[in-house]
Write a protein that holds these residues in place. Structure first.
Motif, PDB file in Angstrom:
ATOM      1  N   ALA A   9       0.837  -1.204   0.000  1.00 55.48           N
ATOM      2  CA  ALA A   9       0.000   0.000   0.000  1.00 55.48           C
ATOM      3  C   ALA A   9       0.870   1.252   0.000  1.00 55.48           C
ATOM      4  N   GLN A  10       2.014   1.213   0.700  1.00 56.04           N
ATOM      5  CA  GLN A  10       2.903   2.376   0.721  1.00 56.04           C
ATOM      6  C   GLN A  10       3.488   2.633  -0.656  1.00 56.04           C
ATOM      7  N   ARG A  11       3.902   1.570  -1.347  1.00 55.24           N
ATOM      8  CA  ARG A  11       4.533   1.718  -2.665  1.00 55.24           C
ATOM      9  C   ARG A  11       3.535   2.112  -3.733  1.00 55.24           C
ATOM     10  N   HIS A  12       2.298   1.651  -3.613  1.00 52.12           N
ATOM     11  CA  HIS A  12       1.317   1.835  -4.678  1.00 52.12           C
ATOM     12  C   HIS A  12       0.206   2.807  -4.310  1.00 52.12           C
ATOM     13  N   ALA A  13       0.405   3.593  -3.288  1.00 50.67           N
ATOM     14  CA  ALA A  13      -0.619   4.561  -2.880  1.00 50.67           C
ATOM     15  C   ALA A  13      -0.787   5.624  -3.962  1.00 50.67           C
ATOM     16  N   THR A  14      -2.023   5.970  -4.209  1.00 47.95           N
ATOM     17  CA  THR A  14      -2.335   7.015  -5.173  1.00 47.95           C
ATOM     18  C   THR A  14      -2.821   8.236  -4.417  1.00 47.95           C
ATOM     19  N   PRO A  15      -2.825   9.400  -5.069  1.00 46.90           N
ATOM     20  CA  PRO A  15      -3.358  10.586  -4.390  1.00 46.90           C
ATOM     21  C   PRO A  15      -4.791  10.382  -3.905  1.00 46.90           C
ATOM     22  N   THR A  16      -5.574   9.630  -4.675  1.00 52.55           N
ATOM     23  CA  THR A  16      -6.960   9.372  -4.285  1.00 52.55           C
ATOM     24  C   THR A  16      -7.004   8.573  -2.987  1.00 52.55           C
ATOM     25  N   MET A  17      -6.133   7.567  -2.866  1.00 53.14           N
ATOM     26  CA  MET A  17      -6.103   6.755  -1.656  1.00 53.14           C
ATOM     27  C   MET A  17      -5.681   7.611  -0.459  1.00 53.14           C
ATOM     28  N   ALA A  18      -4.710   8.470  -0.655  1.00 46.87           N
ATOM     29  CA  ALA A  18      -4.251   9.326   0.437  1.00 46.87           C
ATOM     30  C   ALA A  18      -5.358  10.289   0.859  1.00 46.87           C
ATOM     31  N   ALA A  19      -6.070  10.847  -0.123  1.00 45.67           N
ATOM     32  CA  ALA A  19      -7.165  11.775   0.190  1.00 45.67           C
ATOM     33  C   ALA A  19      -8.278  11.048   0.934  1.00 45.67           C
ATOM     34  N   ALA A  20      -8.542   9.812   0.558  1.00 46.35           N
ATOM     35  CA  ALA A  20      -9.605   9.046   1.211  1.00 46.35           C
ATOM     36  C   ALA A  20      -9.284   8.821   2.684  1.00 46.35           C
ATOM     37  N   LYS A  21      -8.016   8.621   2.996  1.00 49.82           N
ATOM     38  CA  LYS A  21      -7.628   8.433   4.391  1.00 49.82           C
ATOM     39  C   LYS A  21      -7.878   9.697   5.208  1.00 49.82           C
ATOM     40  N   ALA A  22      -7.691  10.858   4.568  1.00 52.00           N
ATOM     41  CA  ALA A  22      -7.820  12.120   5.285  1.00 52.00           C
ATOM     42  C   ALA A  22      -9.269  12.569   5.434  1.00 52.00           C
ATOM     43  N   GLU A  23     -10.183  12.015   4.647  1.00 51.29           N
ATOM     44  CA  GLU A  23     -11.569  12.445   4.688  1.00 51.29           C
ATOM     45  C   GLU A  23     -12.262  11.983   5.962  1.00 51.29           C
ATOM     46  N   VAL A  24     -13.235  12.750   6.362  1.00 52.90           N
ATOM     47  CA  VAL A  24     -14.056  12.396   7.511  1.00 52.90           C
ATOM     48  C   VAL A  24     -15.073  11.349   7.054  1.00 52.90           C
ATOM     49  N   PRO A  25     -15.311  10.323   7.860  1.00 53.14           N
ATOM     50  CA  PRO A  25     -16.298   9.310   7.463  1.00 53.14           C
ATOM     51  C   PRO A  25     -17.673   9.936   7.227  1.00 53.14           C
ATOM     52  N   MET A  26     -18.358   9.445   6.202  1.00 52.98           N
ATOM     53  CA  MET A  26     -19.680   9.955   5.861  1.00 52.98           C
ATOM     54  C   MET A  26     -20.730   8.981   6.379  1.00 52.98           C
ATOM     55  N   LYS A  27     -21.789   9.523   6.926  1.00 54.24           N
ATOM     56  CA  LYS A  27     -22.927   8.710   7.344  1.00 54.24           C
ATOM     57  C   LYS A  27     -24.115   9.132   6.508  1.00 54.24           C
ATOM     58  N   LYS A  28     -24.932   8.164   6.114  1.00 52.09           N
ATOM     59  CA  LYS A  28     -26.053   8.464   5.246  1.00 52.09           C
ATOM     60  C   LYS A  28     -27.179   7.480   5.508  1.00 52.09           C
ATOM     61  N   ASP A  29     -28.389   7.987   5.535  1.00 55.47           N
ATOM     62  CA  ASP A  29     -29.578   7.134   5.592  1.00 55.47           C
ATOM     63  C   ASP A  29     -30.118   7.013   4.180  1.00 55.47           C
ATOM     64  N   ILE A  30     -30.416   5.796   3.777  1.00 56.83           N
ATOM     65  CA  ILE A  30     -30.967   5.536   2.449  1.00 56.83           C
ATOM     66  C   ILE A  30     -32.287   4.807   2.651  1.00 56.83           C
ATOM     67  N   LEU A  31     -33.322   5.298   1.992  1.00 55.81           N
ATOM     68  CA  LEU A  31     -34.648   4.708   2.140  1.00 55.81           C
ATOM     69  C   LEU A  31     -35.037   3.916   0.902  1.00 55.81           C
ATOM     70  N   VAL A  32     -35.619   2.763   1.130  1.00 59.67           N
ATOM     71  CA  VAL A  32     -36.213   1.961   0.065  1.00 59.67           C
ATOM     72  C   VAL A  32     -37.718   2.094   0.232  1.00 59.67           C
ATOM     73  N   ASP A  33     -38.385   2.580  -0.800  1.00 57.71           N
ATOM     74  CA  ASP A  33     -39.847   2.680  -0.765  1.00 57.71           C
ATOM     75  C   ASP A  33     -40.431   1.326  -1.149  1.00 57.71           C
ATOM     76  N   VAL A  34     -41.354   0.844  -0.331  1.00 52.79           N
ATOM     77  CA  VAL A  34     -41.972  -0.463  -0.573  1.00 52.79           C
ATOM     78  C   VAL A  34     -43.477  -0.290  -0.602  1.00 52.79           C
ATOM     79  N   HIS A  35     -44.087  -0.803  -1.667  1.00 57.21           N
ATOM     80  CA  HIS A  35     -45.540  -0.769  -1.809  1.00 57.21           C
ATOM     81  C   HIS A  35     -46.013  -2.216  -1.908  1.00 57.21           C
ATOM     82  N   ILE A  36     -46.986  -2.583  -1.081  1.00 59.23           N
ATOM     83  CA  ILE A  36     -47.500  -3.961  -1.052  1.00 59.23           C
ATOM     84  C   ILE A  36     -48.963  -3.968  -1.455  1.00 59.23           C
TER      85      ILE A  36
END
Length: 105
Positions: A9-36
């Motif tokens: 991981a150290q040898r093959h780290a990309t800028p995207t991987m490094a940025a992902a480590k620095a980002e704050v974790p995201m929390k999200k609620d996702i709703l599935v609409d169900v009709h019966i």
């Protein structure tokens, strides 16, 4: 306690991987609409999901054998499970398409 990083991981780290480590974790609620919809014999479930601009729909069905006792919850559970399994397949297909597109660039 110090944690050693993976040498690969150290040898093959990309800028995207490094940025992902620095980002704050995201929390999200996702709703599935169900009709019966159900009658004495048939249950139909329609599930929809909107996720980051993508729209997914799935349908599940269950049918009670006329010789079985009426237990609507079983039909609902079966039809819902079938709809959610189909929805899961659509989500997996969409994710795979995005992966394939990413790898082509």
């Amino acid at each position: 306690v110090a944690r050693a990083e993976c040498p690969y991981a150290q040898r093959h780290a990309t800028p995207t991987m490094a940025a992902a480590k620095a980002e704050v974790p995201m929390k999200k609620d996702i709703l599935v609409d169900v009709h019966i919809e159900e009658d004495q014999t048939n249950t139909l479930v329609h599930a929809t999901l909107n996720l980051r601009g993508d729209h997914f729909e799935a349908t599940g069905r269950a049918r009670r054998n006329p010789t079985d006792a009426s237990m609507p919850v079983i039909g609902e559970e079966l039809a819902l499970a079938r709809a959610l399994m189909t929805l899961q397949g659509h989500l997996m297909d969409a994710a795979q398409e995005k992966i394939d597109q990413f790898l082509e660039t």
